[in-house]
Design a protein around this motif. Structure first.
Motif, PDB file in Angstrom:
ATOM      1  N   GLU A 130      -2.677  -9.178  -0.666  1.00 58.23           N
ATOM      2  CA  GLU A 130      -3.049  -7.572  -0.176  1.00 58.23           C
ATOM      3  C   GLU A 130      -1.865  -7.509  -1.077  1.00 58.23           C
ATOM      4  O   GLU A 130      -1.304  -7.302  -1.654  1.00 58.23           O
ATOM      5  CB  GLU A 130      -2.371  -7.477   1.133  1.00 58.23           C
ATOM      6  CG  GLU A 130      -3.207  -8.746   2.460  1.00 58.23           C
ATOM      7  CD  GLU A 130      -4.608  -9.599   2.284  1.00 58.23           C
ATOM      8  OE1 GLU A 130      -5.055  -8.655   2.615  1.00 58.23           O
ATOM      9  OE2 GLU A 130      -4.617 -10.482   2.360  1.00 58.23           O
ATOM     10  N   THR A 131      -3.187  -5.995  -1.247  1.00 61.51           N
ATOM     11  CA  THR A 131      -2.152  -5.168  -2.496  1.00 61.51           C
ATOM     12  C   THR A 131      -2.054  -2.861  -1.019  1.00 61.51           C
ATOM     13  O   THR A 131      -2.909  -3.286  -0.184  1.00 61.51           O
ATOM     14  CB  THR A 131      -2.936  -4.133  -3.077  1.00 61.51           C
ATOM     15  OG1 THR A 131      -3.546  -4.029  -3.182  1.00 61.51           O
ATOM     16  CG2 THR A 131      -2.727  -5.281  -4.234  1.00 61.51           C
ATOM     17  N   GLN A 132      -1.414  -2.821  -0.723  1.00 59.56           N
ATOM     18  CA  GLN A 132      -0.976  -1.893  -0.226  1.00 59.56           C
ATOM     19  C   GLN A 132      -0.184  -0.915  -1.493  1.00 59.56           C
ATOM     20  O   GLN A 132       1.110  -0.941  -1.999  1.00 59.56           O
ATOM     21  CB  GLN A 132       0.091  -1.838   1.093  1.00 59.56           C
ATOM     22  CG  GLN A 132       0.618  -0.259   1.745  1.00 59.56           C
ATOM     23  CD  GLN A 132       1.078  -0.745   2.462  1.00 59.56           C
ATOM     24  OE1 GLN A 132       1.301  -1.820   3.629  1.00 59.56           O
ATOM     25  NE2 GLN A 132       1.371  -0.151   3.518  1.00 59.56           N
ATOM     26  N   ILE A 140      -6.969  -3.900  -0.222  1.00 63.74           N
ATOM     27  CA  ILE A 140      -6.516  -2.949  -0.773  1.00 63.74           C
ATOM     28  C   ILE A 140      -5.962  -2.003   0.509  1.00 63.74           C
ATOM     29  O   ILE A 140      -6.856  -1.292   0.995  1.00 63.74           O
ATOM     30  CB  ILE A 140      -6.590  -2.377  -1.701  1.00 63.74           C
ATOM     31  CG1 ILE A 140      -6.716  -3.527  -3.165  1.00 63.74           C
ATOM     32  CG2 ILE A 140      -5.819  -0.826  -2.183  1.00 63.74           C
ATOM     33  CD1 ILE A 140      -8.123  -2.351  -4.082  1.00 63.74           C
ATOM     34  N   ILE A 164      -7.958   1.957  -7.706  1.00 62.09           N
ATOM     35  CA  ILE A 164      -8.636   0.303  -7.737  1.00 62.09           C
ATOM     36  C   ILE A 164      -8.656  -0.266  -8.150  1.00 62.09           C
ATOM     37  O   ILE A 164      -9.379  -1.400  -7.762  1.00 62.09           O
ATOM     38  CB  ILE A 164      -9.983   1.315  -6.440  1.00 62.09           C
ATOM     39  CG1 ILE A 164      -9.703   1.542  -5.425  1.00 62.09           C
ATOM     40  CG2 ILE A 164     -11.181  -0.335  -5.799  1.00 62.09           C
ATOM     41  CD1 ILE A 164     -10.994   2.131  -3.783  1.00 62.09           C
ATOM     42  N   VAL A 185      -6.352  -2.354  -9.334  1.00 64.28           N
ATOM     43  CA  VAL A 185      -6.058  -3.376  -9.100  1.00 64.28           C
ATOM     44  C   VAL A 185      -6.971  -4.518  -9.290  1.00 64.28           C
ATOM     45  O   VAL A 185      -7.053  -5.704  -9.836  1.00 64.28           O
ATOM     46  CB  VAL A 185      -5.818  -3.746  -7.462  1.00 64.28           C
ATOM     47  CG1 VAL A 185      -5.475  -4.754  -6.854  1.00 64.28           C
ATOM     48  CG2 VAL A 185      -4.970  -2.311  -6.909  1.00 64.28           C
ATOM     49  N   CYS A 218     -10.008 -10.692  -8.023  1.00 68.81           N
ATOM     50  CA  CYS A 218     -10.169  -9.912  -6.162  1.00 68.81           C
ATOM     51  C   CYS A 218     -11.817 -10.755  -5.375  1.00 68.81           C
ATOM     52  O   CYS A 218     -12.817 -10.763  -6.595  1.00 68.81           O
ATOM     53  CB  CYS A 218     -10.721  -8.078  -6.627  1.00 68.81           C
ATOM     54  SG  CYS A 218      -8.793  -7.352  -6.712  1.00 68.81           S
ATOM     55  N   ILE A 263     -11.351  -1.951   1.774  1.00 73.76           N
ATOM     56  CA  ILE A 263     -10.428  -1.032   1.015  1.00 73.76           C
ATOM     57  C   ILE A 263     -10.454  -0.242   1.875  1.00 73.76           C
ATOM     58  O   ILE A 263     -11.022   0.753   2.429  1.00 73.76           O
ATOM     59  CB  ILE A 263     -10.886  -0.772  -0.168  1.00 73.76           C
ATOM     60  CG1 ILE A 263     -11.213  -1.692  -1.322  1.00 73.76           C
ATOM     61  CG2 ILE A 263     -10.006   0.249  -0.924  1.00 73.76           C
ATOM     62  CD1 ILE A 263     -11.943  -1.298  -2.335  1.00 73.76           C
ATOM     63  N   HIS A 290      -6.103  -6.318   6.392  1.00 76.96           N
ATOM     64  CA  HIS A 290      -5.070  -5.597   6.342  1.00 76.96           C
ATOM     65  C   HIS A 290      -4.167  -6.148   6.961  1.00 76.96           C
ATOM     66  O   HIS A 290      -3.168  -6.698   6.587  1.00 76.96           O
ATOM     67  CB  HIS A 290      -4.878  -4.903   5.309  1.00 76.96           C
ATOM     68  CG  HIS A 290      -3.688  -4.873   4.809  1.00 76.96           C
ATOM     69  ND1 HIS A 290      -3.470  -5.009   3.586  1.00 76.96           N
ATOM     70  CD2 HIS A 290      -2.312  -4.088   5.094  1.00 76.96           C
ATOM     71  CE1 HIS A 290      -1.993  -4.224   3.153  1.00 76.96           C
ATOM     72  NE2 HIS A 290      -1.634  -3.642   4.083  1.00 76.96           N
TER      73      HIS A 290
END
Length: 611
Positions: free
Chosen positions: A315-317, A368, A387, A390, A396, A402, A561
């Motif tokens: 995951e990305t934050q 995201i 976005i 990433v 991905c 998102i 997420h």
């Protein structure tokens, strides 16, 4: 029951058991010795009964077979244990903790159904996220299969103590003969687990910050734990549960989960409340799966996933630190945006940090999340850039989730369509409360009318992909006000909702007000009533709790997420004060915490590609 009465009237023997249980409460509960300690305790009680009637066997009561209405069990008929004992007639005098009449207060809270015990016996796979929480206690240490099982079983057993009430709700519960019938059942569940796992000597966990050993002695008897591994050595044989009851019979009617354990029991037991609530979520998940048609084999089947060291999912934050106002309760890393803020340069710092971030060729980004702060203040074109940053840096998933957090104000709602065009496919609205008085106290920048308008618009832009949050436990809030808010929110449910209790964080204006006695927060009983009411309210609306504070109407509307944290997946954090936890394939787990001050973070990220 006659033999119990005879033992009680024969002298101090009966009352000694309650005293021993009270005096050794800390060693006999909330740690790995819970099961062997109580097994020996039952053995000694049965020996006392055999002095009266040789060969008598202590029976067990399978409360799980009557989980929704155990208070109506034949066990509590006058022919067996009796119902709510009448203190005025003093049917059963006891001496611990003082001379009084044994009491019960049977209630309709329910207990854990058979399917939960079956799942625990058959090694139900506990979600990895259960162990990855920052909460440290004896139940949350990974690599301890026995103690994890013990912890779940100990919480499950508490429902019966709470349901019977009276003396059974306290540490002097052995005053009540029901204690022994109940604990015989708990001991049978452990025995069944020992048999099913083919590991009768499995014993692990921590006690007093030291790893437990089978040679440890049980207080006050000085008996080694290992002596309790085999019930046959105590001449005990557990007969199978009644035919058709070892696994709840399938029917069109759903099995109901019991009400959550009250705070009083949790505190008395010495458990961490977060741990208990997480265990309740896992056990309720078992019930939900069963109600949806899963069999015991599919419920306990381990998930087909790669070990966390080479986990596919990541995951990305992005953390946006700016807010137009500072809320009284929030201790997040937040700042009022300076008038000369250059968003273009700020985004360049994010992009540099993405390029310089750790990499693992096993990762596949599935979500995201733009959180804050107030990321809804960002320019949609900048969100689009991030976005794309990433996507160009990581592998991905095609259906990547998102999410962006927004406040329900006109300045942000006008951007919703633009955010959607940029790739955002899920919205999280920071509503907090639908009570104007509370909003003003929180120093929120929106009104209740703004919230209702935002919910209406967002349901059209992000149908079934909008979540919002509601808080309970606010100053001077009561159950009646909480019910009104939930009723107002009902028509705006859009697939997902977060319901969480207000936390008093040090360093916030709220903390100072509480410390000074300027405001009054609801007591624990009221908080529990609010929690239980919200859970039941949402259950009726077909919203299931899949995480401590999050409810979804289906698997499709669950937040990937949020669930990633719960399942212990890797995640990277970008932005001032952002956190990350991940593995790089070397078997080690890393944690990152970015610089808090926005200007310092921006300088570091731009210069060194790392904030």
């Amino acid at each position: 029951m006659v033999r119990f009465h005879q033992l009680s009237n024969s002298g101090s023997g009966w009352h000694t058991f309650s005293r021993i249980h009270v005096e050794n409460a800390n060693i006999a509960h909330n740690n790995p010795q819970f099961l062997p300690w109580h097994r020996h305790f039952l053995y000694l009680l049965e020996n006392e009964l055999r002095k009266i009637t040789p060969g008598i066997a202590l029976p067990y009561w399978d409360s799980s077979a009557e989980s929704e209405a155990p208070e109506r069990s034949i066990v509590f008929s006058n022919a067996i244990l009796g119902f709510n004992l009448n203190p005025s007639t003093c049917e059963w005098p006891v001496q611990t903790p003082n001379t009084h009449c044994l009491s019960r207060a049977l209630n309709s809270g329910g207990v854990m159904p058979s399917i939960v015990y079956e799942a625990l016996i058959n090694n139900y796979p506990i979600p990895e996220g259960f162990f990855s929480s920052s909460v440290e206690d004896s139940c949350r240490r990974p690599g301890s299969p026995f103690d994890t099982f013990r912890c779940f079983l100990e919480v499950a057993h508490g429902y019966v103590h709470n349901m019977i009430g009276g003396d059974m709700a306290f540490m002097y519960s052995p005053n009540d003969p029901a204690f022994y019938l109940h604990h015989a059942f708990i001991d049978k569940i452990w025995h069944d687990r020992q048999t099913a796992s083919n590991r009768p000597n499995q014993y692990d966990g921590m006690l007093n910050n030291m790893a437990v050993q089978p040679t440890d002695l049980l207080s006050p008897w000085g008996t080694p734990v290992s002596n309790e591994f085999d019930v046959a050595l105590q001449c005990v044989v557990y007969v199978p549960r009644q035919a058709g009851r070892s696994f709840q019979a399938r029917s069109d009617r759903e099995i109901k989960a019991p009400k959550p354990l009250p705070m009083e029991w949790i505190k008395m037991q010495g458990f961490n409340e977060t741990t208990v609530r997480m265990i309740e979520i896992v056990m309720n998940d078992i019930i939900t799966k069963y109600n949806k048609g899963d069999t015991i084999s599919t419920i306990v089947q381990p998930k087909q996933s790669v070990p966390i060291e080479t986990s596919e999912k990541e995951e990305t934050q992005f953390f946006s630190p700016y807010c137009l106002t500072k809320c009284t309760f929030c201790n997040f890393n937040k700042y009022i945006p300076p008038p000369n803020l250059d968003q273009d340069d700020f985004v360049k710092a994010y992009l540099a940090e993405i390029k310089g971030s750790p990499k693992n060729n096993q990762w596949k980004v599935q979500s995201i999340y733009f959180g804050g702060g107030t990321p809804g203040l960002m320019n949609p074109s900048h969100v689009h850039e991030l976005i794309n940053g990433v996507r160009s840096t990581f592998d991905c998933m095609y259906n990547m989730e998102i999410t962006i957090e927004c406040n329900p104000t006109n300045i942000e709602m006008n951007k919703l369509l633009d955010f959607k065009k940029c790739g955002v496919n899920r919205l999280s609205l920071g509503i907090q409360t639908l009570n104007q008085k509370y909003l003003s106290w929180m120093n929120r920048s929106h009104t209740v009318l703004d919230s209702l308008n935002a919910l209406e618009i967002s349901s059209k832009v992000f149908p079934n992909k909008t979540t919002f949050d509601l808080m309970y436990g606010l100053p001077f809030q009561d159950l009646a006000n909480w019910k009104k808010e939930l009723n107002m929110a009902e028509s705006h449910l859009n697939g997902h909702v977060s319901v969480y209790q207000l936390t008093v964080e040090k360093g916030t204006p709220l903390h100072k007000l509480v410390e000074n006695g300027a405001i009054q927060l609801p007591d624990d009983d009221t908080l529990l009533e609010m929690h239980e009411y919200a859970k039941e309210f949402l259950r009726v609306k077909k919203y299931n709790a899949y995480e401590i504070s999050n409810y979804a109407s289906s698997l499709e509307t669950e937040s990937k997420h949020n669930k990633a944290y719960w399942m212990g997946f890797d995640y990277l954090g970008f932005g001032p004060g952002a956190h990350g936890r991940f593995c790089l394939g070397n078997g080690k787990r890393y944690q990152t915490i970015k610089i808090h001050a926005p200007s310092d973070w921006q300088s570091n990220a731009t210069t060194f590609m790392d904030g």
